[in-house]
Write a protein that holds these residues in place. Structure first.
Motif, mmCIF file in Angstrom:
data_model
loop_
_atom_site.group_PDB
_atom_site.id
_atom_site.type_symbol
_atom_site.label_atom_id
_atom_site.label_comp_id
_atom_site.label_asym_id
_atom_site.label_seq_id
_atom_site.Cartn_x
_atom_site.Cartn_y
_atom_site.Cartn_z
ATOM 1 N N VAL A 1 13.728 -12.289 24.623
ATOM 2 C CA VAL A 1 14.381 -13.550 24.781
ATOM 3 C C VAL A 1 15.987 -12.977 23.883
ATOM 4 O O VAL A 1 16.982 -13.400 24.508
ATOM 5 C CB VAL A 1 14.003 -14.603 24.270
ATOM 6 C CG1 VAL A 1 15.077 -15.925 24.066
ATOM 7 C CG2 VAL A 1 12.730 -15.097 25.125
ATOM 8 N N GLU A 2 15.777 -12.569 22.800
ATOM 9 C CA GLU A 2 16.897 -12.240 21.788
ATOM 10 C C GLU A 2 17.912 -11.110 22.492
ATOM 11 O O GLU A 2 19.109 -11.257 22.165
ATOM 12 C CB GLU A 2 16.574 -11.699 20.619
ATOM 13 C CG GLU A 2 15.913 -13.014 19.712
ATOM 14 C CD GLU A 2 16.977 -14.095 19.421
ATOM 15 O OE1 GLU A 2 18.034 -14.017 19.291
ATOM 16 O OE2 GLU A 2 16.564 -15.209 19.306
ATOM 17 N N GLN A 3 17.285 -10.158 23.169
ATOM 18 C CA GLN A 3 18.056 -9.098 23.826
ATOM 19 C C GLN A 3 18.834 -9.841 24.897
ATOM 20 O O GLN A 3 19.981 -9.530 24.926
ATOM 21 C CB GLN A 3 16.794 -8.120 24.339
ATOM 22 C CG GLN A 3 17.679 -7.070 25.189
ATOM 23 C CD GLN A 3 16.829 -5.935 25.811
ATOM 24 O OE1 GLN A 3 15.528 -5.975 25.513
ATOM 25 N NE2 GLN A 3 17.497 -4.923 26.170
ATOM 26 N N LEU A 4 17.960 -10.585 25.828
ATOM 27 C CA LEU A 4 18.885 -11.346 26.852
ATOM 28 C C LEU A 4 20.033 -12.240 26.313
ATOM 29 O O LEU A 4 21.189 -12.061 26.802
ATOM 30 C CB LEU A 4 17.765 -12.347 27.526
ATOM 31 C CG LEU A 4 18.560 -13.337 28.862
ATOM 32 C CD1 LEU A 4 19.118 -12.483 29.756
ATOM 33 C CD2 LEU A 4 17.371 -14.227 29.058
ATOM 34 N N LEU A 5 19.641 -12.825 25.251
ATOM 35 C CA LEU A 5 20.810 -13.733 24.597
ATOM 36 C C LEU A 5 22.143 -12.978 24.079
ATOM 37 O O LEU A 5 23.291 -13.135 24.388
ATOM 38 C CB LEU A 5 20.050 -14.834 23.606
ATOM 39 C CG LEU A 5 19.399 -15.887 24.250
ATOM 40 C CD1 LEU A 5 18.775 -16.502 23.121
ATOM 41 C CD2 LEU A 5 19.982 -16.719 25.176
ATOM 42 N N SER A 6 21.528 -11.857 23.536
ATOM 43 C CA SER A 6 22.526 -11.085 23.060
ATOM 44 C C SER A 6 23.398 -10.216 24.056
ATOM 45 O O SER A 6 24.941 -10.158 23.990
ATOM 46 C CB SER A 6 22.160 -10.071 22.194
ATOM 47 O OG SER A 6 22.805 -8.855 21.765
ATOM 48 N N ASN A 7 22.888 -9.919 25.143
ATOM 49 C CA ASN A 7 23.398 -9.246 26.139
ATOM 50 C C ASN A 7 24.475 -9.999 26.907
ATOM 51 O O ASN A 7 25.579 -9.983 27.416
ATOM 52 C CB ASN A 7 22.581 -8.921 27.442
ATOM 53 C CG ASN A 7 21.739 -7.417 27.048
ATOM 54 O OD1 ASN A 7 22.024 -6.877 26.284
ATOM 55 N ND2 ASN A 7 20.758 -7.214 27.604
ATOM 56 N N LEU A 8 24.205 -11.463 26.854
ATOM 57 C CA LEU A 8 25.046 -12.444 27.348
ATOM 58 C C LEU A 8 25.762 -13.289 26.362
ATOM 59 O O LEU A 8 26.077 -14.553 26.565
ATOM 60 C CB LEU A 8 24.353 -13.282 28.365
ATOM 61 C CG LEU A 8 23.577 -12.500 29.721
ATOM 62 C CD1 LEU A 8 22.879 -13.494 30.490
ATOM 63 C CD2 LEU A 8 24.582 -11.778 30.484
ATOM 64 N N ALA A 9 26.103 -12.719 25.113
ATOM 65 C CA ALA A 9 26.681 -13.457 24.260
ATOM 66 C C ALA A 9 28.242 -13.849 24.489
ATOM 67 O O ALA A 9 28.717 -14.798 23.770
ATOM 68 C CB ALA A 9 26.539 -12.632 22.916
ATOM 69 N N GLN A 10 28.846 -12.884 25.191
ATOM 70 C CA GLN A 10 30.179 -13.174 25.544
ATOM 71 C C GLN A 10 30.282 -14.254 26.625
ATOM 72 O O GLN A 10 29.414 -14.511 27.485
ATOM 73 C CB GLN A 10 30.907 -11.863 26.027
ATOM 74 C CG GLN A 10 30.785 -10.755 24.551
ATOM 75 C CD GLN A 10 31.375 -11.245 23.672
ATOM 76 O OE1 GLN A 10 32.431 -11.949 23.356
ATOM 77 N NE2 GLN A 10 30.729 -10.972 22.193
ATOM 78 N N SER A 11 31.593 -14.435 26.883
ATOM 79 C CA SER A 11 31.624 -15.726 28.035
ATOM 80 C C SER A 11 31.383 -15.061 29.419
ATOM 81 O O SER A 11 31.611 -13.974 29.755
ATOM 82 C CB SER A 11 33.307 -15.852 28.227
ATOM 83 O OG SER A 11 33.828 -16.711 26.933
#
Length: 428
Positions: A362-372
């Motif tokens: 989950v954290e990897q997913l959120l990090s990958n999409l942390a930009q707009s």
């Protein structure tokens, strides 16, 4: 007077007043609930079950004090006043130890109650409706009530001098966690059964030496108002079916109903429930269902925007984990043909038990999409969030989109309950 009692008094006076309980230990769900409470300046009731949190750690690995510390620290970090938090214990009784002899299970339940109260939980659901080894079936209402009174006495013995405890009695239909298949004819609890439950418990409290001042702490009774969900269906609330229940409870000035498994109802259904004196609404699976919807949607977006070697592979990892460890779903998903969609998408949302093991993904997913995230992709996979982003109400980043998706569910409950403002609402 406690916040909950103030809400109950307002409800019994005919106001649109209630409170909803967030029944989840999932961090993103809790964060969404805490942020909503902060934004609205309203109280937040968070509940833990005996399976989730107990003196041995439960399936979350947290003991009662750990759970309160965890939520309180999160609240402080988010800027929420801890005084806005209320903690409840749900299904506190021998449910975790039903495979043991009744007396052994009850002794463990006593320890459970003591730990919850000492940790600072103030709303206690005394649920002794489950049979243990050696019990004669079906359990007599008098025995259930006597066991509940026994646990209440333990709670009273361990409360701090200024700790304002309140109690909920009765059990729910369906069982905790939802059902795999709905009843063909879902019946509301008859008034005669509600009255019998109240009388049995009052007699049991008296027999246990619990005085009138303790009985007055009983604020709610759990009954079936005709709401339920299974893997693929929702039984919607029908106000006319609970008219007799509503009329009955009006005769008890300080008592309301608590409704369990209210997930997935229409927003107008929640409003009607509160109007019918179901002033305490429980929600859990729908919150983690919304979480799963958002995370799965984002994983599709991740596949578009990221290189394969960078992707979290969240969905694939989730399904693999569930198939390798069927402990949490095998009693709910019996149809092999339907299993291919039920694992990830059932209203029962057994996925929620696997999120702790998937936290790194989950954290990897959120990090990958942390930009707009490009607006067309948000529109494709999260259309409601797209509208909020376009209106300037929401940042187009993964974590914000997830929290907004969960808050959509919470908003229906908040609108129905019209919670009192405790702090100045956050100006946005």
């Amino acid at each position: 007077m406690s916040v909950i009692q103030t809400i109950i008094d307002a409800n019994k006076a005919g106001q649109q007043a209630g409170i909803f309980a967030v029944c989840s230990a999932q961090p993103l769900v809790l964060q969404a609930a805490l942020l909503q409470s902060k934004a609205n300046g309203t109280p937040l009731l968070i509940e833990a079950t005996a399976n989730q949190v107990n003196q041995f750690g439960g399936y979350t690995g947290m003991k009662p004090q750990d759970f309160i510390d965890f939520v309180t620290q999160m609240a402080i970090e988010l800027g929420l006043e801890p005084s806005q938090l209320l903690f409840g214990g749900d299904h506190l009784g021998p449910v975790v130890w039903c495979q043991q002899a009744a007396e052994e299970a009850m002794q463990l339940a006593e320890d459970l109650i003591a730990e919850y109260v000492k940790a600072g939980f103030t709303k206690i659901h005394l649920d002794t409706s489950m049979a243990c080894v050696g019990d004669v079936l079906p359990l007599a209402d008098e025995l259930i009530a006597a066991r509940a009174a026994r646990l209440c006495a333990v709670a009273e013995a361990h409360r701090a001098p200024e700790q304002a405890l309140c109690y909920v009695i009765g059990t729910e239909v369906p069982a905790p966690g939802g059902v795999s298949e709905m009843e063909a004819e879902l019946e509301v609890t008859p008034v005669s059964a509600i009255e019998h439950t109240l009388n049995c418990h009052r007699d049991a409290f008296t027999a246990a030496g619990l005085g009138e001042e303790v009985w007055q702490k009983v604020i709610a009774v759990v009954v079936q108002p005709g709401v339920e969900f299974d893997n693929s269906q929702v039984h919607l609330f029908e106000p006319e079916a609970t008219h007799a229940q509503s009329e009955f409870i009006r005769g008890y000035p300080r008592l309301v109903f608590e409704a369990h498994s209210t997930d997935y109802q229409l927003s107008m259904g929640y409003q009607a429930l509160v109007q019918q004196h179901f002033a305490i609404l429980k929600v859990g699976p729908q919150l983690t269902f919304a979480l799963r919807e958002a995370l799965f949607a984002l994983s599709h977006i991740e596949n578009v925007l990221c290189q394969p070697e960078q992707c979290s592979d969240l969905r694939q990892s989730c399904f693999e984990l569930m198939r390798d460890n069927p402990k949490y779903w095998q009693g709910f998903y019996a149809d092999n043909e339907a299993l291919k969609w039920q694992l990830g998408f059932s209203f029962s949302d057994r996925v929620r038990y696997y999120w702790p093991s998937l936290q790194n993904k989950v954290e990897q997913l959120l990090s990958n999409l942390a930009q707009s995230i490009p607006l067309p992709l948000i529109s494709q996979y999260l259309p409601n969030q797209y509208t909020a982003v376009l209106a300037g109400e929401l940042k187009p980043t993964a974590r914000e989109l997830v929290l907004h998706k969960i808050t959509e569910v919470l908003a229906d409950y908040a609108n129905a309950c019209q919670l009192p403002v405790m702090q100045s609402p956050l100006k946005g």
